[in-house]
Design a protein around this motif. Structure first.
Motif, PDB file in Angstrom:
ATOM      1  N   GLN A 156       0.831  -1.213   0.000  1.00 17.29           N
ATOM      2  CA  GLN A 156       0.000   0.000   0.000  1.00 17.29           C
ATOM      3  C   GLN A 156       0.860   1.255   0.000  1.00 17.29           C
ATOM      4  OE1 GLN A 156      -0.502  -2.756   2.292  1.00 17.29           O
ATOM      5  NE2 GLN A 156      -2.348  -2.181   3.421  1.00 17.29           N
ATOM      6  N   MET A 157       1.961   1.207   0.766  1.00 17.58           N
ATOM      7  CA  MET A 157       2.852   2.364   0.852  1.00 17.58           C
ATOM      8  C   MET A 157       3.473   2.677  -0.505  1.00 17.58           C
ATOM      9  SD  MET A 157       4.803   1.662   4.471  1.00 17.58           S
ATOM     10  CE  MET A 157       3.958   1.812   6.052  1.00 17.58           C
ATOM     11  N   LYS A 158       3.897   1.635  -1.220  1.00 22.99           N
ATOM     12  CA  LYS A 158       4.500   1.836  -2.542  1.00 22.99           C
ATOM     13  C   LYS A 158       3.493   2.434  -3.514  1.00 22.99           C
ATOM     14  CE  LYS A 158       8.027  -1.760  -2.088  1.00 22.99           C
ATOM     15  NZ  LYS A 158       8.525  -3.083  -2.541  1.00 22.99           N
ATOM     16  N   GLU A 159       2.269   1.967  -3.437  1.00 24.61           N
ATOM     17  CA  GLU A 159       1.222   2.508  -4.316  1.00 24.61           C
ATOM     18  C   GLU A 159       0.939   3.968  -3.979  1.00 24.61           C
ATOM     19  OE1 GLU A 159      -3.425   1.654  -5.642  1.00 24.61           O
ATOM     20  OE2 GLU A 159      -2.396   0.228  -4.319  1.00 24.61           O
ATOM     21  N   ALA A 160       0.874   4.270  -2.678  1.00 20.65           N
ATOM     22  CA  ALA A 160       0.635   5.653  -2.252  1.00 20.65           C
ATOM     23  C   ALA A 160       1.773   6.564  -2.708  1.00 20.65           C
ATOM     24  CB  ALA A 160       0.472   5.717  -0.734  1.00 20.65           C
ATOM     25  N   ASN A 161       3.003   6.113  -2.538  1.00 25.29           N
ATOM     26  CA  ASN A 161       4.163   6.896  -2.987  1.00 25.29           C
ATOM     27  C   ASN A 161       4.077   7.203  -4.477  1.00 25.29           C
ATOM     28  OD1 ASN A 161       5.612   7.329  -0.619  1.00 25.29           O
ATOM     29  ND2 ASN A 161       6.776   5.433  -0.794  1.00 25.29           N
ATOM     30  N   LYS A 162       3.740   6.198  -5.252  1.00 28.47           N
ATOM     31  CA  LYS A 162       3.657   6.354  -6.705  1.00 28.47           C
ATOM     32  C   LYS A 162       2.599   7.390  -7.090  1.00 28.47           C
ATOM     33  CE  LYS A 162       2.961   3.639 -10.929  1.00 28.47           C
ATOM     34  NZ  LYS A 162       2.657   2.278 -11.478  1.00 28.47           N
ATOM     35  N   LYS A 163       1.455   7.338  -6.440  1.00 29.07           N
ATOM     36  CA  LYS A 163       0.354   8.237  -6.790  1.00 29.07           C
ATOM     37  C   LYS A 163       0.587   9.657  -6.285  1.00 29.07           C
ATOM     38  CE  LYS A 163      -3.147   4.695  -7.410  1.00 29.07           C
ATOM     39  NZ  LYS A 163      -4.460   4.137  -7.023  1.00 29.07           N
ATOM     40  N   ILE A 164       1.206   9.782  -5.121  1.00 32.46           N
ATOM     41  CA  ILE A 164       1.521  11.128  -4.613  1.00 32.46           C
ATOM     42  C   ILE A 164       2.611  11.760  -5.472  1.00 32.46           C
ATOM     43  CG2 ILE A 164       2.477  12.434  -2.664  1.00 32.46           C
ATOM     44  CD1 ILE A 164       1.040  10.464  -0.793  1.00 32.46           C
ATOM     45  N   ALA A 165       3.579  10.959  -5.906  1.00 33.36           N
ATOM     46  CA  ALA A 165       4.635  11.462  -6.791  1.00 33.36           C
ATOM     47  C   ALA A 165       4.033  11.995  -8.091  1.00 33.36           C
ATOM     48  CB  ALA A 165       5.639  10.351  -7.094  1.00 33.36           C
ATOM     49  N   LYS A 166       3.086  11.267  -8.625  1.00 38.39           N
ATOM     50  CA  LYS A 166       2.413  11.677  -9.863  1.00 38.39           C
ATOM     51  C   LYS A 166       1.646  12.983  -9.655  1.00 38.39           C
ATOM     52  CE  LYS A 166      -0.747   9.913 -13.412  1.00 38.39           C
ATOM     53  NZ  LYS A 166      -1.626   8.775 -13.809  1.00 38.39           N
ATOM     54  N   PHE A 167       0.984  13.095  -8.515  1.00 32.32           N
ATOM     55  CA  PHE A 167       0.227  14.308  -8.192  1.00 32.32           C
ATOM     56  C   PHE A 167       1.152  15.512  -8.050  1.00 32.32           C
ATOM     57  CE2 PHE A 167      -1.122  17.103  -4.662  1.00 32.32           C
ATOM     58  CZ  PHE A 167      -2.237  17.688  -5.256  1.00 32.32           C
ATOM     59  N   MET A 168       2.247  15.340  -7.312  1.00 30.97           N
ATOM     60  CA  MET A 168       3.168  16.452  -7.059  1.00 30.97           C
ATOM     61  C   MET A 168       3.871  16.909  -8.331  1.00 30.97           C
ATOM     62  SD  MET A 168       2.843  17.290  -3.892  1.00 30.97           S
ATOM     63  CE  MET A 168       4.265  18.026  -3.078  1.00 30.97           C
ATOM     64  N   LYS A 169       4.089  15.992  -9.247  1.00 29.63           N
ATOM     65  CA  LYS A 169       4.752  16.331 -10.505  1.00 29.63           C
ATOM     66  C   LYS A 169       3.926  17.326 -11.312  1.00 29.63           C
ATOM     67  CE  LYS A 169       7.086  14.161 -14.442  1.00 29.63           C
ATOM     68  NZ  LYS A 169       7.396  12.881 -15.134  1.00 29.63           N
TER      69      LYS A 169
END
Length: 219
Positions: A156-169
């Motif tokens: 779950q943490m890896k998925e959250a990191n991936k999606k937050i990274a996409k949002f911040m970009k």
């Protein structure tokens, strides 16, 4: 008279207990921040750290970033829900030039079945609160670290990191600071030696690695 006194004492005790129960989690931490700010007015144009115990325990963070004015307002065990709940207290007293957030790990620890999307939305809510007050400052999110004691939560943490990274970009004046790779060994495994005995919090060396990644982002 003794009976009346005993009854009054009981009522007082019950009232005290009830009032304490009504206080939300981390209420005292927020009061402590307010006291600190009263004793020493927070400097403007600082770098404001907001989040959980990985910041709380980084008490000598200013030593890692010489020349930077840092205000550390991490409070141990906090979740993104807590940052949202106390957002007014965490943002209003300060006039920073940059905000760095480390939070989300405890959200998953509280509920092993929590979906990554829920944590992502919690962060987006807090990010929106930041932007309402500070439309143009730099805002950064440090990736959720993969603590060995919470390995069952890594997916779950890896998925959250991936999606937050996409949002911040996609956001202006915003970055996702990925500290995960620097905490791996040559084989891509988490270096347990960067953690203290609880396999959750970090050693000074662990913070040194964070510093090496964070430095280029520090205003």
């Amino acid at each position: 008279m003794k009976k009346i006194f005993s009854v009054l004492l009981l009522i007082f005790a019950c009232t005290l207990i009830f009032s304490q129960e009504k206080k939300p989690m981390f209420w005292q931490d927020i009061q402590d921040f307010k006291k600190l700010d009263q004793e020493t007015p927070p400097p403007q144009n600082s770098i404001l750290l907001l989040g959980s115990s990985s910041f709380t325990k980084w008490q000598d963070v200013s030593d890692y970033f010489p020349g930077k004015v840092i205000i550390n307002r991490g409070f141990g065990g906090s979740r993104l829900t807590d940052l949202n709940y106390f957002s007014e207290d965490l943002l209003k007293p300060y006039q920073p030039k940059q905000i760095i957030v480390y939070c989300g790990e405890n959200d998953f620890a509280d509920d092993a079945k929590l979906k990554a999307d829920v944590v992502v939305e919690r962060f987006k809510t807090f990010y929106k609160k930041i932007r309402e007050k500070f439309p143009n400052i730099q805002v950064d999110y440090i990736s959720i670290k993969y603590s060995p004691s919470r390995e069952h939560l890594w997916p779950q943490m890896k998925e959250a990191n991936k999606k937050i990274a996409k949002f911040m970009k996609k956001e202006k004046n915003a970055d996702f600071i990925d500290i995960t790779k620097v905490m791996n060994d040559a084989n891509g495994n988490i270096r347990k030696d960067l953690f203290v005995e609880d396999m959750l919090h970090m050693t000074p060396e662990g913070y040194q690695f964070w510093t090496s990644v964070m430095n280029p982002y520090m205003k």
